[in-house]
Design an enzyme around this catalytic site. Structure first.
Site, short mmCIF file in Angstrom:
data_model
loop_
_atom_site.label_atom_id
_atom_site.label_comp_id
_atom_site.label_asym_id
_atom_site.label_seq_id
_atom_site.Cartn_x
_atom_site.Cartn_y
_atom_site.Cartn_z
N TYR A 51 0.84 -1.17 0.09
CA TYR A 51 0.06 0.20 0.08
C TYR A 51 0.64 1.27 0.05
O TYR A 51 2.28 1.20 0.43
CB TYR A 51 -1.14 -0.02 1.06
N THR A 52 0.35 2.34 -0.58
CA THR A 52 1.07 3.48 -0.62
C THR A 52 1.34 4.63 0.41
O THR A 52 2.19 5.48 0.58
CB THR A 52 0.54 4.30 -1.97
N GLU A 114 1.69 -1.30 -6.47
CA GLU A 114 1.32 -0.53 -5.27
C GLU A 114 0.11 -0.35 -5.39
O GLU A 114 -0.77 -0.10 -6.30
CB GLU A 114 2.27 0.81 -5.34
#
Length: 350
Positions: A51-52, A114
């Site tokens: 995850y970003t 991502e």
């Protein structure tokens, strides 16, 4: 004369305009692609999900303008978009210092995706609040995963999170990522619930020591030191494992359910698991019959005295007979000794 020159000049200019440009000469050696080798495989062995921890614009800016990168970015929102940022044939810088089983530095052997997600925020109590992944985002992500896995032949046990390959540094994609839904699509290795239920009573009866947990975590794929202690690295790796397979409780404690999950995941599906010993049941011992009261011993009645027996009158002994004289036999005369001649001595025979 001018009338003749003008049409000729226009025709010349028109011809120049329609003449195709000369193609550039190809650079490098000429390559013949007639043949293709049978012995080959994709360089991509792993698929790693992240995850970003940022929104869509920030995620795009970071992943395109900074050193960190990923092959794909899946945005958030009502209509998520998939951006390809790095060609799959090239390495993206998404994994960092990483390892899984016998492989290290996974940038060169993985495809990174991502996913736009805030990650987590701290709570007033000092805990962490993770953010879920919207259904629309998962509906876009799943076809992408299936396509990549099919084209590169990536095994389900190699579809991983960043927290799997770098558990001491990373927590993404976090405990709210729907790993079980990926497992239902055949994309992720998942423990059989029946096998877990069958083996769990063994660990509830006797919990293995920390060496056992560390060996099982290493067999599963984590990089973990075998210390035999519940140190910080062991808790962190246990937490990473639990976030994926038991997200309801990922405190990093070595408990019976975690042991059962590890046992099933590290045992081939066609191999037997430890058998829960069946308790030995013995037939109930029947109660003893009530004690029989002792029979009273009745003393026997002494018999009446017998009548006295008559005493016989003693008989006087018979008189001894008188001795009889026995004549003495005459003694015969003793003959004179005879003269015996001398016998020679015996000789020992050989």
């Amino acid at each position: 004369m001018k009338q003749l020159l003008v049409p000729a000049l226009l025709a010349l200019l028109a011809g120049c305009a329609t003449t195709p440009p000369t193609p550039l000469a190809p650079t490098g050696p000429k390559i013949d692609t007639t043949y293709t080798a049978k012995g080959q495989s994709s360089r991509a062995r792993f698929l790693v999900l992240h995850y970003t921890v940022s929104d869509n614009p920030s995620s795009i800016k970071i992943l395109t303008e900074q050193q960190v990168s990923a092959h794909y970015l899946v945005t958030n929102g009502p209509q998520p978009v998939i951006y390809r940022l790095v060609d799959e044939n090239r390495a993206a810088y998404h994994a960092g210092v990483s390892s899984w089983k016998n492989y290290t530095q996974l940038n060169s052997s993985s495809i990174g995706i991502e996913i736009v997600n805030p990650g987590w925020t701290s709570t007033p109590e000092g805990g962490r609040l993770f953010y879920p992944f919207p259904q629309e985002q998962m509906d876009v992500l799943l076809p992408l995963l299936k396509d990549i896995v099919q084209r590169h032949g990536i095994a389900p046990e190699n579809v991983l999170g960043h927290s799997d390959i770098a558990p001491l540094r990373k927590q993404d994609p976090g405990p709210l990522f729907p790993w079980q839904r990926l497992a239902q699509e055949g994309l992720v290795l998942w423990p059989d619930a029946n096998r877990v239920a069958n083996v769990r009573p063994i660990f509830e009866a006797t919990l293995p020591d920390l060496f056992w947990f560390q060996r099982k975590l290493a067999t599963h794929g984590f990089a973990i030191q075998q210390t035999g202690m519940l140190d910080q690295q062991t808790r962190t790796v246990l937490s990473a494992f639990q976030m994926k397979y038991r997200p309801s409780d990922f405190a990093g404690n070595p408990d019976a359910e975690t042991a059962a999950l590890l046992e099933v995941l590290t045992t081939p599906a066609n191999a037997p698991l430890p058998v829960v010993p069946t308790p030995v049941t013995t037939a109930p011992v029947p109660p003893l019959p009530p004690a029989t009261p002792p029979v009273p011993v009745v003393p026997e009645t002494a018999p009446a005295p017998a009548a006295p027996l008559p005493v016989p009158t003693p008989v006087p002994p018979a008189p001894m007979p008188a001795p009889v004289a026995v004549p003495t036999p005459a003694t015969p005369p003793v003959p004179a000794p005879a003269v015996v001649p001398a016998t020679p001595a015996a000789v020992n025979t050989p």
